[in-house]
Write an enzyme that holds these catalytic residues in place. Structure first.
Site, PDB file in Angstrom:
ATOM      1  N   ASN A  42       1.963  -0.290  12.052  1.00 41.97           N
ATOM      2  CA  ASN A  42       3.308  -0.876  12.118  1.00 41.97           C
ATOM      3  C   ASN A  42       3.873  -0.751  13.533  1.00 41.97           C
ATOM      4  O   ASN A  42       3.203  -0.241  14.423  1.00 41.97           O
ATOM      5  CB  ASN A  42       4.217  -0.197  11.075  1.00 41.97           C
ATOM      6  CG  ASN A  42       4.307   1.292  11.321  1.00 41.97           C
ATOM      7  OD1 ASN A  42       4.802   1.727  12.346  1.00 41.97           O
ATOM      8  ND2 ASN A  42       3.790   2.076  10.376  1.00 41.97           N
ATOM      9  N   LYS A  69     -18.512  -3.889   9.590  1.00 44.87           N
ATOM     10  CA  LYS A  69     -17.484  -4.893   9.896  1.00 44.87           C
ATOM     11  C   LYS A  69     -17.508  -5.994   8.828  1.00 44.87           C
ATOM     12  O   LYS A  69     -18.587  -6.522   8.516  1.00 44.87           O
ATOM     13  CB  LYS A  69     -17.771  -5.471  11.278  1.00 44.87           C
ATOM     14  CG  LYS A  69     -16.708  -6.398  11.767  1.00 44.87           C
ATOM     15  CD  LYS A  69     -17.065  -6.946  13.150  1.00 44.87           C
ATOM     16  CE  LYS A  69     -16.185  -8.139  13.448  1.00 44.87           C
ATOM     17  NZ  LYS A  69     -16.701  -8.934  14.554  1.00 44.87           N
ATOM     18  N   ASP A 106       2.628  10.365   0.435  1.00 45.48           N
ATOM     19  CA  ASP A 106       3.962  10.453   1.029  1.00 45.48           C
ATOM     20  C   ASP A 106       4.128  11.870   1.574  1.00 45.48           C
ATOM     21  O   ASP A 106       4.282  12.831   0.813  1.00 45.48           O
ATOM     22  CB  ASP A 106       5.028  10.143  -0.032  1.00 45.48           C
ATOM     23  CG  ASP A 106       6.405   9.998   0.598  1.00 45.48           C
ATOM     24  OD1 ASP A 106       6.734  10.824   1.489  1.00 45.48           O
ATOM     25  OD2 ASP A 106       7.149   9.085   0.214  1.00 45.48           O
ATOM     26  N   LYS A 110      17.063   7.237  -0.571  1.00 45.74           N
ATOM     27  CA  LYS A 110      15.928   8.042  -0.080  1.00 45.74           C
ATOM     28  C   LYS A 110      16.303   9.517   0.005  1.00 45.74           C
ATOM     29  O   LYS A 110      15.500  10.395  -0.324  1.00 45.74           O
ATOM     30  CB  LYS A 110      15.475   7.539   1.293  1.00 45.74           C
ATOM     31  CG  LYS A 110      14.775   6.204   1.196  1.00 45.74           C
ATOM     32  CD  LYS A 110      14.343   5.630   2.515  1.00 45.74           C
ATOM     33  CE  LYS A 110      13.810   4.218   2.235  1.00 45.74           C
ATOM     34  NZ  LYS A 110      13.369   3.534   3.422  1.00 45.74           N
ATOM     35  N   LYS A 121      14.107  11.925  -2.466  1.00 50.57           N
ATOM     36  CA  LYS A 121      13.166  12.894  -1.874  1.00 50.57           C
ATOM     37  C   LYS A 121      13.801  14.264  -1.723  1.00 50.57           C
ATOM     38  O   LYS A 121      13.231  15.130  -1.065  1.00 50.57           O
ATOM     39  CB  LYS A 121      12.648  12.375  -0.534  1.00 50.57           C
ATOM     40  CG  LYS A 121      11.806  11.105  -0.668  1.00 50.57           C
ATOM     41  CD  LYS A 121      10.981  10.791   0.570  1.00 50.57           C
ATOM     42  CE  LYS A 121      10.291   9.444   0.386  1.00 50.57           C
ATOM     43  NZ  LYS A 121       9.435   9.084   1.511  1.00 50.57           N
TER      44      LYS A 121
END
Ligand code: CTP
Length: 409
Positions: free
Chosen positions: A210, A289, A306, A337, A341
């Site tokens: 990301n 690959k 997580d 959140k 959590k």
């Protein structure tokens, strides 16, 4: 170094385009109550005139060992003894090399060799010069000798290139020096920070990742060091030089990050999860690959571990700080959140075009059970100092037993 008021700072300016920023640095140091004497290398005088530094510091500027009148007023050894700290900004590649070699071939290098006070360098140079193995080795050796390096920053450079090598902004140098905001607040605390993206392999040549650059997490880890904490930074792949004063553990995947964190978390007082960990990873990693065949290709993805939730699930979790990066409904998502959590604090920021990722600045809103504080907008270094100060405040406000009761442990 603590509060700057009354501190005697010897500011060395070496030859680099960033020398002009040192003028603003002198102004800010003086405003913070420090007494500043400026010493320039001969190369620095090609970029900024001594008269400018004399005007802002209110004291004559020295650039030579051989100035008899100046030596008579305050000899170089006296000057070396006078300082509470020697700060070199900008510190050029050449100056770092001379310092590493222990040279005394100009006034500033001589002072650095003769002084017994803390030495702080703020490197500034072209990104290729910073990346050069010679400079890397010099920086590492200087740090091993206890010399503190601030920066460099990543970003646009005077030469038109982009990358690490930019001098930290004067305001950030001040934030790093002046520990009033975080002075000793986390002294003796053990902190683990996760930062950067993770890389989840698809096959030997491809992966999913990301846009996280790791900068916010690195800034938070450095701020924790400034506030006296013992810091372990567990970092996914990030193109940021290893920061000063902490243990750096490099990992690639969410699973590796999980393992690196869990092998150390038993000792930790605070866990700050700034990493942008993959939520999903390819179910299987091809060992060869993948060749193109059909028009469409589907990847089967499964949940990645997580890291933060797993630390939260421990029977005696450390003080837990999460990050929420959202494109919309920032505070609503962040509060969900925080609760799901069982966090003690969450720092929320908006991400998207021109916001959040891969930038030097950011804006953070912090939420905790029953409270909220907007840390505003600023450089990531400044915001990180504010966040650390808030973490220290919240830890004092809610002692461990209370937090565990709240978290249902
Ligand atoms: N986090 C983590 N491990 C993961 C995912 C997230 O440690 N696999 C941490 C992040 O470092 C951050 C916080 O959890 O501190 C973010 O919470 P989360 O709800 O998982 O955020 P997102 O992954 O962004 O969730 P969503 O995609 O649903 O918005």
């Amino acid at each position: 170094m603590g509060n700057l008021a009354g501190k005697r700072i010897l500011l060395g300016v070496t030859g680099g385009i960033a020398a002009y920023k040192a003028v603003d640095l002198v102004r800010r140091l003086t405003e913070a109550g420090a007494e500043v004497r400026v010493v320039m290398t001969p190369a620095a005088t090609r970029f900024v005139g001594g008269a400018t530094f004399q005007a802002v510091s209110g004291h004559p500027v020295r650039d030579s060992l051989w100035d008899e009148a100046a030596e008579a007023a305050m000899g170089h050894i006296e000057l070396a003894r006078w300082a509470d700290a020697v700060l070199v900004a900008p510190a050029s590649a050449d100056f770092m090399a001379r310092l590493t070699a222990g040279m005394a071939d100009d006034l500033l290098a001589t002072l650095c060799l003769a002084t017994e006070c803390p030495l702080i360098l703020v490197p500034a140079m072209n990104r290729a010069m910073w990346a050069n193995p010679a400079t890397r080795a010099n920086a590492a050796l200087l740090q091993q000798r206890g010399i503190r390096l601030l920066g460099p920053d990543n970003g646009a450079q005077a030469c038109g290139e982009i990358g690490p090598g930019r001098m930290l902004e004067p305001v950030d140098i001040l934030a790093a020096l002046d520990l009033r905001a975080g002075s000793g607040e986390l002294s003796g605390r053990r902190v683990i920070v996760t930062a950067g993206p993770t890389r989840e392999p698809i096959d030997p040549v491809r992966y999913i990742t990301n846009r996280s650059s790791g900068r916010m997490g690195y800034a938070v880890a450095s701020a924790a060091v400034r506030s006296g904490a013992d810091v372990v930074l567990v970092s996914g792949p990030a193109e940021i030089p290893a920061p000063y004063g902490m243990e750096l553990v490099r990992v690639e995947t969410a699973q590796q990050m999980l393992e690196a964190v869990h092998s150390r978390v038993g000792e930790a007082d605070i866990f700050i999860a700034a990493a942008a960990v993959a939520d999903y990873r390819p179910a299987e990693v091809a060992d060869q690959k993948i060749k193109k065949k059909a028009d469409n290709l589907s990847l089967d993805m499964v949940r990645a571990p997580d890291v933060l939730a797993s630390v939260s699930a421990l029977s005696r979790p450390p003080f837990l700080v999460g990050f929420a990066a959202e494109t919309h409904d920032l505070e609503t998502h962040a509060r969900i959140k925080l609760e799901s959590k069982n966090l003690d604090l969450i720092a929320a920021n908006t991400v998207g075009p021109d916001k959040g990722f891969d930038r030097d600045d950011n804006a953070l809103v912090c939420l905790w059970p029953g409270g909220r504080e907007d840390l505003g907008h600023g450089s990531k270094a400044t915001l990180a100092d504010r966040l650390i100060a808030l973490i220290a405040e919240r830890m004092n406000a809610a002692p461990a037993e209370e937090r565990q009761a709240h978290a249902g442990h």
